[in-house]
Design a protein around this motif. Structure first.
Motif, short mmCIF file in Angstrom:
data_model
loop_
_atom_site.label_atom_id
_atom_site.label_comp_id
_atom_site.label_asym_id
_atom_site.label_seq_id
_atom_site.Cartn_x
_atom_site.Cartn_y
_atom_site.Cartn_z
N ALA A 110 0.88 -1.11 -0.18
CA ALA A 110 -0.04 0.08 -0.04
C ALA A 110 0.94 1.27 -0.02
O ALA A 110 0.43 2.23 -0.64
N GLY A 111 2.00 1.26 0.71
CA GLY A 111 3.20 2.32 0.81
C GLY A 111 3.49 2.67 -0.61
O GLY A 111 3.38 3.71 -1.05
N GLY A 112 3.84 1.63 -1.37
CA GLY A 112 4.40 1.77 -2.88
C GLY A 112 3.38 2.69 -3.63
O GLY A 112 3.58 3.49 -4.36
N LYS A 113 1.83 1.91 -3.43
CA LYS A 113 0.79 2.62 -3.98
C LYS A 113 0.70 4.13 -3.91
O LYS A 113 0.56 4.86 -4.62
N ASP A 114 0.86 4.29 -2.66
CA ASP A 114 0.50 5.58 -2.19
C ASP A 114 1.69 6.74 -2.49
O ASP A 114 1.44 7.72 -3.21
N LYS A 115 2.96 6.12 -2.79
CA LYS A 115 4.02 6.90 -3.13
C LYS A 115 3.77 7.22 -4.46
O LYS A 115 4.06 8.31 -5.02
#
Ligand code: SF4
Lengths: 143, 580
Positions: free
Chosen positions: B16-21
């Motif tokens: 999810a972190g990758g996505k938000d970034k």
């Protein structure tokens, strides 16, 4: 006097040139496999060689594509006669499942004369040895 | 189990972190974000923003470029650029559209070297031009192929074939492109290797530009083996395609169908029975062992060390026997099926198979000792053909080629849906130097891991009941799916698109070697054309003859098999001592 079959002289210690047209590699591997210790076709003097000039037989595997067709012709033309040609595997014998490919040309036997077919995808080592024996018998005129 | 759960949770979080970034970094550029499932994201952007976006994903976030897929939608053309996050297994695909005729898209090959070939390929097969890429010459098609005919477009009928006249055939004699020798460097020579060369199993054509003994640059010509499988696939039923992709490569005849069925399952969003997961891994890992043994043998053969070849292939037979016992064939196993596997493994046969597998371990031990401690092999492979970590990233290489260069990347660790890799315990092998020696070590050590995986799978299979091996799929919805699997050579990639009908309307395949071969451009350059004579001529302890001959004198066996091996070993020891 019986007709002397020139190919007859090839029936001992066949040296083989391997031409991979556009094969999936499995046929090529099984060819090498027959030479390695379990099946060990080298016992009979059968050997893979690097130049068609030394060859008694040529194994063609894979479908013949636009880029390889002329090379097959050239290499066949370079070979000292007599030469036994074997279409190796379903691809080379009948184009197999690649007959609808836009890259294929015609089956091997429409490009150069073929003496024997070894079907299978890939042919089992036993089938290969059987094929070789049949080629030899045929050359001797026994079948 | 708790650990696993926690691991999965943290994984989901970082995904999810990758996505938000990415959402934050791309910001306004995103036209549409489609999340097919947590591991597959399709991001639509305008083509003007492609270069910036690719740079963000590749350079800034350090994602790996997988491949690009072109699609002919009839109303327009579409290109998908797939990027993989190798820590979480999430794939982000950038989607750009362009006109169908005369469509243009800015190149990204100067940002990502690994995109060089695929741009050339899309240009010749779909007719899309990549502005800024000055080398868009043909890669797979021959020079005589008619201009303006694009075989992968929808208006190119299935089964159609182009005429090839005699003169055209003549013109095919020359390869597509040549290293230009007009740079005034008179001391350079071009050495062609191939397309038919005694050392090559398959037709391929390398042109080496050498100055003296040194390789200055390398040009690779492909396409001799091009059979247009992606096109054939569009004319086959979903289930038939599994047999077709098996015949892409005879050594990866389990990996390609594996990746393909994963793609179909990703498209349909189904889960397969647990038993099928284990069976899939058993056959896939057996394939890995046989493939690594085969490579080891051929590597030995190419070094002029035929013993290794004969030995490796002899012990490979045991693996093939196991494959035959499970699938009925030595190669081309036809085990994979969308929804599960085609055949079950009998629980009653498992103990037997485990015993056979055990015999292989001792053989791998022997290889580890005899091959990797051998001074000759050291001399021939250490510091030879180095691929640095930076280059490995630039060229987007995969598999042992990447892991030997210090990159932690294994699809079996990250994309584990519908396989048993998350259910068993095993390690990823990563090495440092990136030379030929490390690649060999990586493969040898991987074989141990494979044995470990297979044994655990066998144990679990024995606890499960026979029979439940397939979830039937009746209808495939319209949509897209991506499947990938860690083949022995690296990541094997399949993308399928369905319109709800009986056949895929697009099937993109990328074999691992597609990325890896290109990296030869750097690995081979700077080396010596032939160091064979120097390093090997001194001693060539031929284990090959050792194994296959007995010296007979006066009707008595003078040296038997064992004493010959012993003599060879002594000789090796002596050499080692001298080397020190
Ligand atoms: S006959 Fe089968 S094994 Fe042989 S090249 Fe063709 S597809 Fe491969």
């Amino acid at each position: 006097m019986p007709v002397i079959n020139k190919l007859n002289i090839l029936t001992k210690s066949i040296w083989v040139f391997h031409f991979a047209a556009a094969a999936c590699n499995n046929c090529d591997i099984e060819i090498l496999d027959v030479l390695t210790p379990r099946f060990d076709a080298e016992r009979f003097g059968i050997k893979l060689i690097g130049s068609i000039k030394h060859a008694d037989a040529m194994l063609v595997s894979g479908i013949v594509t636009r880029k390889t067709a002329h090379m097959l012709k050239d290499i066949y033309a370079m070979a000292p006669q007599p030469l036994a040609v074997v279409a190796f595997g379903s691809c080379a014998s009948s184009q197999g499942m690649f007959k609808d490919s836009c890259m294929r040309t015609v089956p091997v036997d429409e490009i150069i004369p073929v003496n024997a077919y070894i079907p299978g995808c890939p042919p089992r080592p036993e089938a290969i040895i059987d094929g070789v024996v049949k080629v030899i018998k045929k050359l001797r005129g026994e079948i | 189990m708790e650990d696993k759960k926690r691991e999965m949770l943290s994984e989901a979080k970082s995904a999810a972190g990758g996505k938000d970034k990415i959402k934050k970094l791309l910001g306004e550029k995103i036209v549409n974000w489609q999340e097919k499932n947590p591991k597959r994201h399709y991001i639509e952007i305008k083509k003007e923003h492609l270069r910036d976006s690719a740079a963000v994903l590749f350079t800034e976030l350090g994602l790996r470029f997988n491949i690009a897929t072109a699609l002919d939608n009839i109303k327009n053309m579409e290109v998908l650029y797939h990027f993989s996050d190798d820590t979480t297994g999430v794939i982000f695909s950038l989607r750009v559209a362009t006109d169908r005729d005369g469509g243009e898209i800015p190149t990204i090959s100067d940002i990502i070297t690994g995109a060089k070939w695929i741009e050339r390929e899309i240009h010749e097969l779909f007719g899309i031009t990549f502005t800024g890429n000055d080398n868009l010459q043909r890669l797979l098609l021959d020079p005589a192929w008619p201009e303006g005919v694009y075989p992968l477009r929808k208006d190119y009928e299935y089964g159609r074939k182009e005429e090839l006249s005699e003169e055209d055939e003549e013109s095919l004699r020359r390869p597509n492109i040549k290293i230009d020798d007009e740079d005034g460097d008179k001391q350079c020579t071009i050495i062609p290797i191939g397309p038919y060369h005694p050392l090559q199993e398959e037709p391929e054509f390398f042109e080496l530009k050498v100055r003296g003994e040194k390789v200055v640059s390398l040009n690779i010509n492909l396409g001799y083996n091009h059979r247009s499988i992606e096109k054939i696939s569009e004319g086959k039923h979903w289930d038939q395609v599994t047999f077709l992709v098996e015949r892409i490569c005879g050594i990866c005849s389990c990996s390609h169908p594996f990746a393909y069925v994963l793609a179909v399952e990703d498209l349909a969003g189904i889960e397969i029975p647990e038993r099928a997961k284990y069976i899939r891994c058993v056959i896939a890992e057996l394939e890995r062992i046989h493939s690594h043994l085969l490579w080891l043998g051929l590597a030995g053969h190419f070094l002029g060390y035929n013993t290794v070849w004969m030995w490796a292939w002899k012990y490979r037979e045991t693996v093939l026997d196991l494959c035959e016992q499970i699938s009925g064939n030595r190669n081309h196993y036809a085990m994979m099926k969308a929804g599960g596997v085609r055949r079950d493994i009998l629980n009653s046969e498992i103990d037997d198979m485990k015993a056979n597998l055990k015999t292989i371990v001792s053989k791998i031990d022997m290889f580890k000792g005899a091959v990797l401690d051998d001074p000759v092999i050291h001399a021939r492979t250490k510091n030879v053909g180095i691929l640095t970590k930076e280059d490995a990233i630039r060229y987007c290489v995969t598999g042992p080629t990447a892991r030997a260069s210090g990159i932690r990347q294994d699809i079996r660790k990250i994309d584990i849906a519908n396989s048993a890799y998350g259910l068993v315990d095993w390690d990823m092998i990563v090495l440092e130097n990136g030379d030929v020696f490390d690649k060999a070590v990586c493969r040898v050590l991987e074989m141990y891991e494979s044995v470990k995986i297979i044994n655990q799978c066998f144990d679990r299979l024995k606890e499960l009941n026979e029979g439940n091996i397939c979830t039937e799929i009746w209808d495939l919805p319209a949509g897209e799916g991506i499947g990938r699997y860690e083949a022995p050579r690296g990541e094997c990639w399949h993308y399928v698109k369905s319109d709800g009908g009986n056949t895929p309307i697009r099937h993109k395949i990328r074999a691992p070697s597609y990325m890896n071969i290109l990296s030869n451009e750097v690995a081979a350059v700077g080396g010596i054309v032939s160091d064979a004579a120097i390093t090997l001529a001194a001693v060539d302890p031929c284990y090959c003859c050792t194994e296959r001959m007995q010296a007979v004198e006066n009707g008595k066996i003078k040296y038997d098999w064992e004493s010959l091996i012993k003599m060879s070993q002594e000789k090796t020891m002596k050499l080692k001592a001298e080397q020190k």
